[in-house]
Design a protein around this motif. Sequence first.
Motif: not given
Lengths: 297, 558
Positions: B198-202, B159-164, B170-172
């Motif tokens: 340019v952005g972020a997910d948490y 299982v894994a979290p849903e990611r943006l 852009a790279s992560v």
Amino acid sequence: MTFVLNLGLALLGGPLLAGVVRKMVKARVHSRQGPPIIQPFYDLFKLLGKEDLESSPSLVLRYAPMVALAAILAAALLTPMGVRPPLGGHGDMIVFTYFITIAAVMVIFAGLVSASPYSMMGAGREIMMHLVVEPVLIICLVIAAIKSGSLVMWDMAAWNYVNGPSISMIVGGVALLLALQAQIGKIPFDIAEAETEIMGGPLVELSGPKLALFEWAFFARQIVYASVLAAIFIPWGTGFALPWNIGAHLLKITVIILLVGLIDVVNPRLRIDQAMSYFFGVVFVALVGMAFALIGA
Amino acid sequence: MNVQQLGETIKDRFGPDVIDFETLGPDQLYVTITPESLVAVAEHLYQNEGCRYVINSGTDRRQQRDAFLITHFFTQDEEKIYIAVHTEVGADDPQVDSITPVVPAANWSERETRDMVGVVPVGHPDPRRLVLSDDWPEDLYPLRYDVAHDVHPPPAEGVAPERLEPPEGASVVPIGPFFPVLEEPAYFRVFVEGEQVVGADYRGFYNHRGIEKLGCSVLTYNQVPFIAERICGICGYVHSCSYCQTVERAAGIEVPDRAEYIRTIVLELERVQSHTLWLGIAGHIIGFDTVLMQTWRMREPLMWLCERITGNRKAYGMNLLGGVRRDIKPEVYGDIRGVIDKIGDEWAELAAAIPGDSTLMARLQGTGILTTETARKLGAAGPTARGSGLAIDVRLDHPYAAYDRLEVTKCVHDSCDNLARVLVRLEETLDAIKIIHQALDDMPDGPIMAEIDEELPAGRQAMSAVEAPRGEVFHWVLTGTENRPERWRVRAPTYANLQCVPPMLEDNALADVPICIGSYDPCFSCTERMEVVDVNSGQVRVYTEEEFRNEYDQPGDK
């Protein structure tokens, strides 16, 4: 004889002086007791005794640490450390610059072949820093070459001792001092490693003997850079009789490395763009020095 | 506008949709509305009444009313009023309209209510799982009363979290789940172009301990303060204070004056301790370890002082319902003053040196911008809000303990960057020292604990907040039977401030990401004391303060 001096100073003096800085400067400023002075040796031997893990199957990663250390030691053999360097007659500042660059390129390779975003980013930063910092060293050496009429580093040192201070050499020395902090990867310019941002940058995937060799190369690199500055641009003591000329050189590089260590503890780390604009300024200073050299000042 | 008038205004405006409203004292308003009008009422409070959003809560009331109680909490800081908007949704169809489209700060807490109680916010813009672990079963809602507090669903694989998804090109760069400068697990996925963010997910909540569930299922009223104090490893006292005040308020318990002063003093000592700790961490993040070493050296005598006053360096365990457990004896006053004055002197020097350090300023000034508008929109609290020009401080806006009798300064800066947040904390620390002095000057004599003879009444509710070092801590309690709350809702300030991080990171260099995250002061636990373990015999010995000092003090510090 001088082989022993130069290699010994680079291999043993490097870690030892780093230990002195940690105990006498860093810990003092931090109000700490600090580790024993020979702690860097403990660290190196501990790492050397660990299992040699490979995070990527690349041959580059396997040999990069050895090549880096070898290149720095070769550079050390070309660097005047109080007396005429052992390879002084066979190589000049151009060979020296190549060896220094090989070591830097090995760090960058190690970063690029490790599959980690942090090492990639660290390698990118290392490249950017190298591109702005290395020209300062080259320009300063060119100033000395113009003044002394020789590409051999020992001739530059001897010329500066014989002919005394001149404007261009002083400006060159200042520019090199301003760049020294970055050349040996100290705060505020330890941007490529930046433990709290990218966890050690290019070397994040390394451990054990490989990391030890890189670390050892970095310790030796401090001695090499400090020696270039001390021998060529600070002529005091070069003409003393043996062993006082070696003693004077040791004193000079110790003072330089303690100063670098002090700057390291009283500053935060800069961002890469801020460092770049700082070094454009330093390159400009170095170029001014070269202009003075060309008009004979 | 007083609380009665505010209630009537809402009733006039929404007519029959407002089922009922009641007030508690001059500062608390409870409005019960129909589910259909929820979005309109929330929008009205947020847009027209100038309210700030606090948190959302869901309560399983299927036993009593065959319904789920959904509550949105707001505050009107200028009028010094907390507002709870209750609405009931039927147990057979647990859905409620999401207010996040009109009140963005509700984003996380509506998702949390969905995860924990199973009431789905319809129309939520980002309905990903928030709190529960990725392998938690879909239909098991831990805060429902038919789920035991110690239920252990089997772990699942793969299982894994849903990611943006990162924007095009852009790279992560992963920061976390474990990262050297974030002492607790938190997983930021930072989207970068080169060095530019340019952005972020948490994704977080890896350490969720189900403390609210414990408080509503196994603990009793007087046990909760001790676990509340363990919500935070560094400023836990704010939680036990806030909880105690909430229950005291709901049950009408009068806390003696002296206890209120003691609470105030310990709260302010905790603020000084927390801010010195934070400044050290912030220095470490930007590679300035000298700041870390020196501030933590300054902080240590304060930890010893707290141990002397409360019995512990941290997790003081001072609060019970009705007062505090230990008195501060007058003979300790002088020591308290001595310790805080020494910190104050060194701190003032430090505060004066920072604007003169050009390298430091280069890292702080203009980085990590959180605009005033975004801060309000996402419900920022404490120094994070005050650094963005929002003049909110619970100590002044909603006075508690002895703060209404003391002089408190609101430290506000409006440059909205990392520097502003640093300056706010620097000034606040000096102010805290002044407050402690005032409190010691004015400390009244008398008992430190109110007598509580009878059982606490059920079905009452109250809200209470405390200005923690990191911002507003908010608690709401609905009293229950069996000597425990029916529902205890906690909001820690980091809950609100963390939501401000993605916009704060945008347009910064990657190198500034750690200090931006550090600048709102995320919490972490600190160890208690030094233990020496003999490896051969396995014996553990705890150093006393005296031994520790003898062995480790620098000659220069005596």
